[in-house]
Structures are given as C-alpha cells and as structure tokens.
Motif scaffolding. Sequence first.
Motif, PDB file in Angstrom:
ATOM      1  N   THR A 380       0.839  -1.203   0.000  1.00  0.00           N
ATOM      2  CA  THR A 380       0.000   0.000   0.000  1.00  0.00           C
ATOM      3  C   THR A 380       0.866   1.241   0.000  1.00  0.00           C
ATOM      4  OG1 THR A 380      -1.576  -1.192   1.401  1.00  0.00           O
ATOM      5  CG2 THR A 380      -1.947   1.171   1.101  1.00  0.00           C
ATOM      6  N   VAL A 381       0.433   2.241  -0.773  1.00  0.00           N
ATOM      7  CA  VAL A 381       0.925   3.608  -0.623  1.00  0.00           C
ATOM      8  C   VAL A 381      -0.308   4.501  -0.611  1.00  0.00           C
ATOM      9  CG1 VAL A 381       2.038   5.538  -1.793  1.00  0.00           C
ATOM     10  CG2 VAL A 381       3.249   3.394  -1.532  1.00  0.00           C
ATOM     11  N   GLY A 382      -0.416   5.383   0.384  1.00  0.00           N
ATOM     12  CA  GLY A 382      -1.605   6.215   0.494  1.00  0.00           C
ATOM     13  C   GLY A 382      -1.275   7.620   0.958  1.00  0.00           C
ATOM     14  N   ASP A 383      -2.271   8.471   0.877  1.00  0.00           N
ATOM     15  CA  ASP A 383      -2.092   9.893   1.216  1.00  0.00           C
ATOM     16  C   ASP A 383      -3.401  10.400   1.824  1.00  0.00           C
ATOM     17  OD1 ASP A 383      -1.598  12.569   1.435  1.00  0.00           O
ATOM     18  OD2 ASP A 383      -1.193  12.915  -0.688  1.00  0.00           O
ATOM     19  N   ILE A 384      -3.436  10.496   3.158  1.00  0.00           N
ATOM     20  CA  ILE A 384      -4.581  11.091   3.840  1.00  0.00           C
ATOM     21  C   ILE A 384      -4.440  12.615   3.788  1.00  0.00           C
ATOM     22  CG2 ILE A 384      -5.758  11.354   6.058  1.00  0.00           C
ATOM     23  CD1 ILE A 384      -6.238   8.691   4.665  1.00  0.00           C
ATOM     24  N   THR A 385      -5.502  13.317   3.483  1.00  0.00           N
ATOM     25  CA  THR A 385      -5.458  14.764   3.299  1.00  0.00           C
ATOM     26  C   THR A 385      -4.930  15.451   4.554  1.00  0.00           C
ATOM     27  OG1 THR A 385      -7.361  14.612   1.828  1.00  0.00           O
ATOM     28  CG2 THR A 385      -6.815  16.794   2.693  1.00  0.00           C
ATOM     29  N   GLY A 386      -3.971  16.381   4.368  1.00  0.00           N
ATOM     30  CA  GLY A 386      -3.398  17.153   5.462  1.00  0.00           C
ATOM     31  C   GLY A 386      -1.930  16.839   5.640  1.00  0.00           C
ATOM     32  N   HIS A 387      -1.242  17.747   6.338  1.00  0.00           N
ATOM     33  CA  HIS A 387       0.160  17.507   6.661  1.00  0.00           C
ATOM     34  C   HIS A 387       0.426  18.034   8.073  1.00  0.00           C
ATOM     35  CE1 HIS A 387       0.278  21.639   5.168  1.00  0.00           C
ATOM     36  NE2 HIS A 387      -0.163  21.189   4.018  1.00  0.00           N
ATOM     37  N   ASP A 388      -0.243  17.389   9.041  1.00  0.00           N
ATOM     38  CA  ASP A 388      -0.068  17.735  10.437  1.00  0.00           C
ATOM     39  C   ASP A 388      -0.330  16.489  11.277  1.00  0.00           C
ATOM     40  OD1 ASP A 388      -2.807  17.410  10.294  1.00  0.00           O
ATOM     41  OD2 ASP A 388      -3.254  19.546  10.403  1.00  0.00           O
ATOM     42  N   MET A 389      -0.300  16.659  12.591  1.00  0.00           N
ATOM     43  CA  MET A 389      -0.451  15.498  13.469  1.00  0.00           C
ATOM     44  C   MET A 389      -1.832  14.862  13.344  1.00  0.00           C
ATOM     45  SD  MET A 389       1.632  16.623  16.898  1.00  0.00           S
ATOM     46  CE  MET A 389       1.415  15.030  17.649  1.00  0.00           C
ATOM     47  N   ARG A 390      -2.854  15.671  13.062  1.00  0.00           N
ATOM     48  CA  ARG A 390      -4.197  15.113  12.884  1.00  0.00           C
ATOM     49  C   ARG A 390      -4.224  14.172  11.683  1.00  0.00           C
ATOM     50  NH1 ARG A 390      -8.681  16.319   9.845  1.00  0.00           N
ATOM     51  NH2 ARG A 390     -10.713  15.805  10.771  1.00  0.00           N
ATOM     52  N   ALA A 391      -3.592  14.609  10.567  1.00  0.00           N
ATOM     53  CA  ALA A 391      -3.546  13.752   9.390  1.00  0.00           C
ATOM     54  C   ALA A 391      -2.776  12.469   9.687  1.00  0.00           C
ATOM     55  CB  ALA A 391      -2.909  14.506   8.216  1.00  0.00           C
ATOM     56  N   ALA A 392      -1.676  12.585  10.453  1.00  0.00           N
ATOM     57  CA  ALA A 392      -0.906  11.394  10.795  1.00  0.00           C
ATOM     58  C   ALA A 392      -1.731  10.434  11.647  1.00  0.00           C
ATOM     59  CB  ALA A 392       0.375  11.799  11.523  1.00  0.00           C
ATOM     60  N   ALA A 393      -2.505  10.973  12.587  1.00  0.00           N
ATOM     61  CA  ALA A 393      -3.336  10.108  13.423  1.00  0.00           C
ATOM     62  C   ALA A 393      -4.425   9.408  12.608  1.00  0.00           C
ATOM     63  CB  ALA A 393      -3.963  10.939  14.550  1.00  0.00           C
ATOM     64  N   LEU A 394      -5.079  10.151  11.696  1.00  0.00           N
ATOM     65  CA  LEU A 394      -6.071   9.531  10.819  1.00  0.00           C
ATOM     66  C   LEU A 394      -5.429   8.454   9.952  1.00  0.00           C
ATOM     67  CD1 LEU A 394      -8.278  12.524   9.614  1.00  0.00           C
ATOM     68  CD2 LEU A 394      -9.038  10.540  10.911  1.00  0.00           C
ATOM     69  N   MET A 395      -4.231   8.770   9.441  1.00  0.00           N
ATOM     70  CA  MET A 395      -3.524   7.787   8.620  1.00  0.00           C
ATOM     71  C   MET A 395      -3.308   6.491   9.392  1.00  0.00           C
ATOM     72  SD  MET A 395      -0.165   6.467   8.453  1.00  0.00           S
ATOM     73  CE  MET A 395       1.027   7.727   8.830  1.00  0.00           C
ATOM     74  N   GLY A 396      -2.899   6.608  10.668  1.00  0.00           N
ATOM     75  CA  GLY A 396      -2.677   5.409  11.464  1.00  0.00           C
ATOM     76  C   GLY A 396      -3.933   4.558  11.599  1.00  0.00           C
ATOM     77  N   GLN A 397      -5.082   5.210  11.771  1.00  0.00           N
ATOM     78  CA  GLN A 397      -6.338   4.472  11.873  1.00  0.00           C
ATOM     79  C   GLN A 397      -6.682   3.785  10.549  1.00  0.00           C
ATOM     80  OE1 GLN A 397      -8.299   8.153  13.647  1.00  0.00           O
ATOM     81  NE2 GLN A 397      -9.466   6.556  14.666  1.00  0.00           N
ATOM     82  N   VAL A 398      -6.548   4.535   9.445  1.00  0.00           N
ATOM     83  CA  VAL A 398      -6.883   3.975   8.133  1.00  0.00           C
ATOM     84  C   VAL A 398      -5.952   2.813   7.803  1.00  0.00           C
ATOM     85  CG1 VAL A 398      -6.847   4.467   5.661  1.00  0.00           C
ATOM     86  CG2 VAL A 398      -7.918   6.080   7.240  1.00  0.00           C
ATOM     87  N   ARG A 399      -4.671   2.994   8.092  1.00  0.00           N
ATOM     88  CA  ARG A 399      -3.689   1.942   7.801  1.00  0.00           C
ATOM     89  C   ARG A 399      -4.033   0.658   8.561  1.00  0.00           C
ATOM     90  NH1 ARG A 399       0.951   0.590  10.570  1.00  0.00           N
ATOM     91  NH2 ARG A 399       2.725  -0.192   9.347  1.00  0.00           N
ATOM     92  N   SER A 400      -4.381   0.798   9.845  1.00  0.00           N
ATOM     93  CA  SER A 400      -4.710  -0.387  10.643  1.00  0.00           C
ATOM     94  C   SER A 400      -5.994  -1.054  10.143  1.00  0.00           C
ATOM     95  CB  SER A 400      -4.858   0.007  12.112  1.00  0.00           C
ATOM     96  OG  SER A 400      -3.635   0.516  12.619  1.00  0.00           O
TER      97      SER A 400
END
Length: 575
Positions: A380-400
């Motif tokens: 997988t390679v993905g890009d959750i909208t945003g470039h801050d800690m909120r985007a990183a946290a959402l990315m972690g949820q989506v990835r899991s």
Amino acid sequence: MNRFARLATRVLAVPVGLVCLEPAGEAAGALPECWPPESRPDRAVLECCRRVAEDGRPRFLSRAGDGTAAFSFAGVPLVGSSGELLGVLAVMDPAVRVWSEDEVQDLSDLAAACSAQARMRVRSEIGRQAREAAEDAAIAAEGEASRAHELLNRSELLLRASEDLADTRGLDDVRQRVGDLVSGDLKPARVDLLLVRQGMLHRVPSPVDGDAPPGGVPEPFALGSHWPVARAVRENRMVVVAGPHADAGSGTAASPGSATLNLHTAACLPLRGTHGTLGALVLGWDTPHEIGLDERAVLTTLAGYAAQAVERALHLDDRVTAASQLQRAMLTDLPDAPGLELAALYRPAARDDMVGGDWYDAYPLPRVPGGGATGALALTVGDITGHDMRAAALMGQVRSMLRQADHDHPGQGPEQALSALERTCRRLNLPASGTAVHAHVRPVADGHWHLKWSNAGHPAPLLLTPDGSVESLAEHDVLLHHALPPGPRTCGTRSLPPGSTLLLYTDGLVEERGTDIDENVERLTRELATAPPGIRLHALLRSLLDTIGPREAQDDTVLFAVRVPAPGGMQTQAG
C-alpha cells in the motif's frame, strides 16, 4: 471579543456567551467579556472555563442539579499560532440540554475565528506598545537632537523586534533574527544564545559556516559555575562583563565560548519564560562599549521579545519531536519477502508539524486453504489529506483498518479491502479522505509474480519491465472520502516477470508550485527507465527523490519500490 460571545448565543440559542482571555488572570480579578454585556457568569461556569484552559480540550456538559443549580456548559479553547493557549470561548444555558454534533461544530468554528481575532489582538497590542514607546522616547528627547535620534533608532529597533520575532519558527531562526536586528544599531561583534537543559547551559550553534569559536562549539557548562552568563541566569538579571581583551584566566569572559574571542565588553541577558528562565542572550563587543541606562532598557526589552520567540521555538520543537515519533511508530519496518526486494523512503514536509498523512505499508496476506503457494504480500501507498499530526493520526487508523480488512477477507482482492475500509469509516463516522493504491502480489511459477491492484484516485504506479520500458498502471477509481457513498471498486492485473520493478509514490514527489505535474511524471518515467541496471532499490529511490522531488518540500513524500529480481541477491530496505 463580546461580538463572538454574542454570535455564540445566537447560533446555539443560549442566553449567555463569554470569552475569557488568559483564564489564569481570573484569579487576579480579570473579567471575561460577556454577552449580554451586563451579565456575569457564576463561579461554576468560570470553573468550567478554567478546566477547559487547563486541559486544552473542549468540554460539553450538563448538570441536572443534585443539590446545586442545574445548567449546561459548552467551552472550546482558543489557541495561538504556535498552539499556545489564548483563552476560552464558552456558552451557558441554565436549562439542562444535550449538545448536538452540529452545535459542537458551530462552537468549534466560532472558536477558530475567535482565535484568529485574539492573535491579531495580541499582535496589535505589541505593535501599539512599541509605537507608543517610540513616540514617548521621541517626545522625551525633544531638544536633544543627537540623543533623540539615538533613542528613536532604538525604539524603532524594539518595534522591529516585536514584529520580526513574532513569527519565528525555530531556535536558528531566533538567533539569526536577533543578530540581524542588533547588527545595524548596537553593532556587537558576536551574538550567542544559550539554553538551560538539565542544569547545564548549552550554546545553540549557528547555521552560519565559520560561526563557531576556535575549537568548535564549546561543551555545555554547569548552571552553578562561575561564568557571568550562568550568574545572569541564576540571579535573573543582566550581567555586564568589561575588561581589556577578557579571557578565561581573568575570570571576566562571559562564557567558555567567548574566552578565546578577545571580546572587550559583553552583556549577558536572562531570557525569562512563562515558567522560569530559559537561558541567556549574550551580546559581545570587541572594542570598549559603555552600556548606559537607556541601552540597558533596550537590551532588557529585546531579551523579553527573544524569550517569547525562544519559548515558541521550544514548543514547536516539542511538537515536531512528538510528531516525528508518531510518524516513525506508524511507518514500520518492511517484512522479509522471499522472492522479492522491497525498499521504501519517506520525506516529511518542510513546514507545519513535519509529518502528514502519507504512508507506505507491506505485510503478509493470510494463507487461503487450497489457494496454492504461500508468500502473498499486500502493498500500500496512500495519502490522507493534510500535513499535520491530525492527518498522521487519521492515517494510522486507516492503515490499521486496511490491514484488518485484508485479514477479514482472505482470498479476496485489494478492491474488496478498500471497499471494506470505506464502509468501516462511514459506520464509525471517521472523517478520513485521501487517495491510495492497494495491491496484492502472489508468487506463481518460474520466479514470476502476479500483481492485482486497486487505485482510489492515487497517482498511477509505474512498472519497469525487464526490457527497460516503463508502463503507467493508469486504471483507477474515485478517491476515498467520508462524504461519498461507498461504491464498487475495480482492480487491474499484471504479470511481474523476473527483472520487473514496481514503483509506488505519493504526489509530494511530482507536485510543485509553478510546475506541470504531468511533465514531472514524464521526467520520473524517464529517470526510472534510464536507471543503471542492478542499482540497489534504496539508492534508486534516493536518486529519484533528489532528481524529481521539489527543492523545498511543501508536502510529505513516500516512494515504495518492489522488485522481482533476476537470479541473484535480494534485500529489503526502508528509509
């Protein structure tokens, strides 16, 4: 501020709204700005505001009575540009009520606008005070032309300092701007910034080449030592060092770093922070320099502005450190994949929290009974909208959740996993949006692999074939978005013979202001096609990033490569 209090009462249909700026001042008698103007919130409401300020998080509650007056409260913190607390926007209803999601969002939106107004108010007040200081100095110096000119210049220096140091983003930036400010007016030969860390004073190295004293950056020294700069920090006062070519032996050098510089005069200025002294600013002159009362006042005020900037920089450093640790925790090591070479590269954005929503992932797929050979892998390679800690946290949820979707649907394709992810996000009301390429690769006969992928609005993967040509895997569906109803997703298939290389990447690699993204993709395709045969995958990714990537990254970037090697060695790499 009472305009926002009034708007809050109208939007949420409550009788009382208030804005508390710097809630800690409430104990000193500071009154919040309320609507209606004659209203005065009771102690319970002010206590709720204080808890919002202490926690730094919104509070929405209702109290039904049980011996005390019933009321409902909603409050959202107001934050500054560096995340510092500015105050609280709150509303109160004497009746018990349940706050709806729309009301929570409305109050949060009003708080965001109120925060912006409060930041402007703080900056305006700083500018007003500096302008008044300049005007007062000019009036007081009337009739003394030379002294008036000097005072006006120094008042202008403080005005510039209040503006220039208001938006610094790091310790290097603070030191550089202080040096620029004083170079034209006070003309010191040297500017040093020292910070207190674990009972020691550490000199902040300058990014300017050749700035370090002979022997390099000095070692940290104890806060309890005899050096004047340590005394200035301990005693929280300015310490001036003067003497003919002071050196370490004379005991009049300001610090170990200045002992070999032949400075004649040095001013050690403590940097007073919110919760204690942060360190010291040291200005040194290589010729005799008398520091009078007026200059002492200027230097003290300048140190105050510098201390505010240093405190913001340290706060930002803490945010960046936490964000980087969060990102590293989520970007796990690539798995061992017999028969494949894997390599990944991540570069954070050069702004905001230095992390974002871009990610890569690879993990073994569950074996399907009767499904043939083992060793299947999800990529997988993905890009959750945003470039801050909120985007990183959402990315972690989506990835899991995407990992879980693959393991809950063994034997099904990547398009099924993406669809399951979308359904889950919708059920959980998770506001995740972005793009992704999700793929499954399975070994087949004679060293070949079979690729299936599904593309949710992401840049097309590139496939380098054994004959040196590059194919763009352009098939794709719509992007991921929590507001879009989940629909059927498609997938494409390819055979990956030995010698094939699959490249996945995010748009931070090819997107740059003022350039054409299609031209950058074409450049990327040419670079991949002309890569030296046998180049290590990690070296290939680094070369592509250095050649194609923007000079100053405005977005984080991921590159992920999978190679089916010709007979020979294999290696898994990540970076």
